[in-house]
Structures are given as structure tokens and as C-alpha cells.
Motif scaffolding. Structure first.
Motif, PDB file in Angstrom:
ATOM      1  N   TYR A  16       0.839  -1.197   0.000  1.00 29.67           N
ATOM      2  CA  TYR A  16       0.000   0.000   0.000  1.00 29.67           C
ATOM      3  C   TYR A  16       0.869   1.240   0.000  1.00 29.67           C
ATOM      4  O   TYR A  16       1.803   1.363   0.789  1.00 29.67           O
ATOM      5  CB  TYR A  16      -0.902  -0.019   1.230  1.00 29.67           C
ATOM      6  CG  TYR A  16      -1.692   1.248   1.446  1.00 29.67           C
ATOM      7  CD1 TYR A  16      -2.572   1.710   0.480  1.00 29.67           C
ATOM      8  CD2 TYR A  16      -1.559   1.967   2.620  1.00 29.67           C
ATOM      9  CE1 TYR A  16      -3.300   2.872   0.686  1.00 29.67           C
ATOM     10  CE2 TYR A  16      -2.285   3.125   2.829  1.00 29.67           C
ATOM     11  CZ  TYR A  16      -3.159   3.585   1.858  1.00 29.67           C
ATOM     12  OH  TYR A  16      -3.871   4.724   2.056  1.00 29.67           O
ATOM     13  N   THR A  18       0.761   5.071   0.765  1.00 30.26           N
ATOM     14  CA  THR A  18      -0.076   6.054   1.447  1.00 30.26           C
ATOM     15  C   THR A  18      -0.184   7.374   0.689  1.00 30.26           C
ATOM     16  O   THR A  18      -1.158   8.098   0.862  1.00 30.26           O
ATOM     17  CB  THR A  18       0.456   6.342   2.867  1.00 30.26           C
ATOM     18  OG1 THR A  18       1.799   6.811   2.779  1.00 30.26           O
ATOM     19  CG2 THR A  18       0.393   5.108   3.729  1.00 30.26           C
ATOM     20  N   GLU A  19       0.794   7.682  -0.147  1.00 32.62           N
ATOM     21  CA  GLU A  19       0.784   8.964  -0.855  1.00 32.62           C
ATOM     22  C   GLU A  19      -0.333   9.061  -1.892  1.00 32.62           C
ATOM     23  O   GLU A  19      -0.938  10.110  -2.051  1.00 32.62           O
ATOM     24  CB  GLU A  19       2.136   9.219  -1.514  1.00 32.62           C
ATOM     25  CG  GLU A  19       3.235   9.464  -0.502  1.00 32.62           C
ATOM     26  CD  GLU A  19       4.572   9.713  -1.158  1.00 32.62           C
ATOM     27  OE1 GLU A  19       4.612  10.018  -2.378  1.00 32.62           O
ATOM     28  OE2 GLU A  19       5.583   9.595  -0.460  1.00 32.62           O
ATOM     29  N   GLN A  21      -2.711   6.299  -2.351  1.00 33.97           N
ATOM     30  CA  GLN A  21      -3.703   5.271  -2.030  1.00 33.97           C
ATOM     31  C   GLN A  21      -3.696   4.092  -3.007  1.00 33.97           C
ATOM     32  O   GLN A  21      -4.689   3.384  -3.143  1.00 33.97           O
ATOM     33  CB  GLN A  21      -5.134   5.841  -1.955  1.00 33.97           C
ATOM     34  CG  GLN A  21      -5.507   6.380  -0.597  1.00 33.97           C
ATOM     35  CD  GLN A  21      -4.955   7.754  -0.352  1.00 33.97           C
ATOM     36  OE1 GLN A  21      -5.205   8.646  -1.132  1.00 33.97           O
ATOM     37  NE2 GLN A  21      -4.236   7.923   0.724  1.00 33.97           N
ATOM     38  N   VAL A  81      -4.061  -2.235   4.695  1.00 30.36           N
ATOM     39  CA  VAL A  81      -4.031  -0.771   4.787  1.00 30.36           C
ATOM     40  C   VAL A  81      -4.106  -0.327   6.247  1.00 30.36           C
ATOM     41  O   VAL A  81      -3.411   0.613   6.663  1.00 30.36           O
ATOM     42  CB  VAL A  81      -5.190  -0.149   3.968  1.00 30.36           C
ATOM     43  CG1 VAL A  81      -5.368   1.331   4.290  1.00 30.36           C
ATOM     44  CG2 VAL A  81      -4.955  -0.361   2.479  1.00 30.36           C
TER      45      VAL A  81
END
Length: 92
Positions: A16, A18-19, A21, A81
Motif C-alpha cells: 500500500y 499512502t501517498e 492510495q 491498509v
């Protein structure tokens, strides 16, 4: 996909980012590692996975035999996530 009519799908990893998604799924198919992508989405408390065209096309034969595979993919994705420690490979 091989013609042996085996419709089990095991994920070797879910990565995953995070920047943006994005999610990258790794699986072994016919002895070769493949990577397929998607993107997580959470709107008004509803969590989903937006699948790339490639991922959707790949899952289609599995869905024909087991419609619950998408639900299990979404569940495993959100567990990853949310930072849950998952033991791979995961059968979905």
C-alpha cells in the motif's frame, strides 16, 4: 491462467502506498509472479477498492466460479491498509 480448472488464488503480498492510495497485489500464476494494481477508496465510511482494468480482467474467471472473491480481496486489502500483520500467502 492454466486450463486445470483450479480457481484458488493466493496473494503473496499487498503493498500500500499512502501517498496516492495505490495498492499492488503480488500473486504466483502458472509459476510466474504477477503484479496487479488497484486503489483504495473510502467515502462516507464506505471502504472499497477501485480495480485497474488489468486486475478486473484477471479476476473475472475467478468471479465466475466464486463471486465472493472480490469481497475477500477488499477485506484483505483493508486489513493490510489498516496495518494488520498478515501471514502470506493469503487465499482469497
Amino acid at each position: 491462467m492454466s486450463s486445470n480448472k483450479s480457481y484458488s488464488l493466493f496473494l503473496n503480498s499487498i503493498r500500500y502506498n499512502t501517498e496516492n492510495q495505490s495498492v499492488v497485489y503480488s500473486a504466483i500464476v502458472d509459476g510466474k509472479e504477477i503484479a496487479l494494481s488497484g486503489r483504495v477508496s473510502g467515502v462516507a465510511g464506505i471502504r472499497s477498492v477501485v480495480m485497474s482494468d488489468e486486475l478486473e480482467k484477471f479476476l473475472r474467471p475467478f468471479c465466475a466460479n466464486d463471486p465472493g472473491i472480490v469481497k475477500r480481496l477488499v477485506n484483505a486489502t483493508w486489513r493490510a491498509v489498516d496495518g494488520e500483520s498478515l501471514e502470506y500467502p493469503i487465499q482469497i
